[in-house]
Design an enzyme around this catalytic site. Structure first.
Site, PDB file in Angstrom:
ATOM      1  CD  GLU A  68      42.935  39.810  42.146  1.00  0.00           C
ATOM      2  OE1 GLU A  68      43.188  40.325  40.885  1.00  0.00           O
ATOM      3  OE2 GLU A  68      41.824  40.084  42.751  1.00  0.00           O
ATOM      4  CE  LYS A  99      42.670  42.021  36.227  1.00  0.00           C
ATOM      5  NZ  LYS A  99      43.202  43.165  37.444  1.00  0.00           N
ATOM      6  CB  CYS A 143      39.849  41.707  40.539  1.00  0.00           C
ATOM      7  SG  CYS A 143      40.029  43.164  41.938  1.00  0.00           S
TER       8      CYS A 143
END
Length: 556
Positions: free
Chosen positions: A310, A374, A430
């Site tokens: 990430e 995301k 994440c």
């Protein structure tokens, strides 16, 4: 004949354990809350990375006895409400202890930029656990409303706590971290039940198993004392046996023609987002990516897909042609880099620039396909909720990731992420991977793998990164998909759809992990098809049995 007073504790076992149960149940005031806090804190030892399953019983058995003693007030309605309030206070203290002991490592994030955030550390280390404890307060109150003497109160507690955990995972954007079911969800054999029941089903089963020994001290007869814990052991053995039977003896077959290289650069968090380090960071990634891992290794020539974690760059790679040229020049034809990267859109006139936490695919010819952005952002980490945003910015504070205005969440439904040479990808960045049922897209082709890119460098060498990996691994079992996980500071790993880890890089290590991609199961698991239906059936059954037991005792 007057119905029995369900709100009064009733202990009949003349034993030392019965005397301990009596003392705990009859505790009051600060002593009651202190016992609840201590019991909850012990429960954190059942979570990763410790995995001490008996610690769950050490936490839940006193919880049963404390709820036995929650009787207060006079008058039927007044007594019921006061008892529920007393149970809620016990549950809040229990949850506060559980989350302080299990999430203390969050404080490390406040020290990365200590001049900005150290003053706020108590909000993370104590404030968040205090808020999360409210869910357990609700769960304990719900359980006490279903309470009756004997075995049925174990079902009441399981129903109340598992319902509260489901709510914690969904309300206010959700935070299902260290859900109680992870006590079972980290053991290879026991975690296989997640393919049917999911995390919340494991939670209900974990509470049933962990709380059942409470009857050893409070049962009126030997049968009443021993039946619940023996049944709990039988359920635990059944779960373990079924899990062992489910896992094949040999390794999963590999996807032909796919060879992965995961890069773990282990860059310190305080250096990672410093623009002055841009050249050194890029050189570090490129150097590791083409490193030889054995005398016969040819570096990048031996792999098909290179995977970086990430937010690999302290700059916007889409707006840095020089850096992009360095990457494309390093990639042999036909090889692809899959990397986490912040990106910005092109705003319409008069609109502000929107930033996204994304995943990009880069080949020798440049960017390939569409990015993945995301969906489920971290509150306070990647954005500030509306009212809080205005308050904190007014005093000069911001979210942890220094992006003007914070990140923007992706819009629309999740769709499979396309990477040349790979099966359809269920991408997650994440924090997104901790949400059961949300990782795999519900539209488009069934994915062939779960890809999780993360940066746990905020939390150092603490339980946090290990807890994060354990939750990602459970998603693989729930969905029947292999997991490919690249992390900046660890844990980077590849796991097959049974949760078996085929290779990993530990926290704090620098290096690369070369692995083939395991196949998926070829068919959907029960959980991936029905989601929380089986959990709902377990929950409803527990509630009905608890209500039925209470009704039978109340009848004259």
């Amino acid at each position: 004949m007057r119905p029995p007073d369900f709100d009064a504790p009733s202990f009949s076992a003349p034993s030392r354990l019965g005397a301990v149960a009596d003392r705990i149940a009859l505790a009051s005031g600060w002593q009651r809350l202190a016992l609840a806090w201590l019991a909850g804190a012990c429960g954190a030892l059942a979570m990763p990375p410790f995995g001490i399953l008996p610690a769950l019983a050490v936490a839940l058995v006193p919880a049963v006895w404390l709820l036995d003693g929650a009787a207060t007030g006079t008058g039927r309605l007044r007594r019921r409400l006061a008892t529920a309030g007393s149970a809620a206070a016990i549950g809040w203290a229990w949850g506060f202890g559980y989350f302080v002991a299990g999430l203390w490592w969050l404080g490390a994030a406040f020290l990365v930029e200590a001049d900005q955030f150290a003053v706020l550390m108590p909000l993370g280390v104590l404030g968040l656990p205090a808020v999360l404890g409210l869910f357990f307060g609700l769960g304990f109150a719900l359980a006490r409303l279903l309470w009756s003497p004997g075995w049925a109160r174990i079902l009441a507690l399981a129903a109340g706590l598992s319902a509260a955990e489901w709510l914690r995972g969904h309300l206010f954007t959700g935070f299902p971290w260290n859900t109680l079911g992870m006590a079972l969800g980290q053991n290879l054999w026991l975690m296989q039940a997640a393919s049917v029941f999911g995390l919340y089903g494991l939670t209900l089963l974990a509470v049933l198993i962990g709380a059942a020994p409470a009857t050893l001290a409070t049962g009126a007869t030997p049968r009443a004392r021993w039946t619940p814990p023996l049944l709990a052991l039988a359920v635990l053995a059944l779960l373990a046996g079924a899990g062992a039977w489910r896992i094949p003896a040999g390794p999963m077959p590999d996807v032909p023609g796919v060879r992965l290289r995961l890069v773990q650069a282990n860059i310190p968090q305080d250096a990672r987002f410093n623009p002055r380090n841009r050249d050194g960071i890029l050189e570090r990634y490129l150097g590791l990516s083409d490193s030889a891992t054995a005398p016969e290794s040819r570096g990048l020539a031996d792999v098909t897909h290179l995977i970086w974690p990430e937010s690999s760059f302290p700059f916007l790679i889409q707006r840095d042609p020089k850096a992009l040229a360095q990457i494309t020049a390093a990639l042999p034809p036909g090889k692809h880099l899959v990397t986490g990267a912040a990106r910005a859109d092109e705003p319409l006139p008069g609109e502000r620039l929107h930033f996204y936490n994304g995943i990009l695919v880069i080949g020798a010819e440049g960017f390939v396909g569409l990015p993945y952005d995301k969906h489920h952002l971290v509150p306070f980490g990647e954005y500030l909720p509306g009212p809080v945003d205005r308050i904190l910015r007014a005093v000069g504070l911001r979210q942890f990731v220094a992006v003007p205005g914070g990140f923007t969440a992706a819009e629309g439904a999740r769709r499979p992420f396309s990477v040349p040479g790979l099966p359809p990808v269920a991408a997650s960045i994440c924090y997104e991977v901790i949400f059961p049922g949300e990782v795999v897209p519900q539209v488009g082709a069934r994915p062939g793998l779960i890809l999780n890119l993360t940066n746990d460098g905020w939390f150092g060498d603490t339980p946090g990164p290990r807890q994060h990996f354990a939750q990602a691994r459970l998603r693989a079992v729930e969905e029947g998909l292999p997991l490919v996980r690249a992390a900046n500071t660890g844990i980077s790993a590849v796991a097959d759809p049974y949760g078996r880890v085929t290779g990993f890089l530990p926290v704090g290590a620098e290096g690369v992990l070369d692995r083939k991609l395991p196949r998926n199961l070829g068919e959907s698991t029960f959980y991936s098809r029905f989601r929380d239906l089986f959990f709902a059936a377990l929950l409803l059954g527990s509630v009905l049995l608890a209500i039925g037991a209470r009704g039978r005792i109340a009848r004259p």
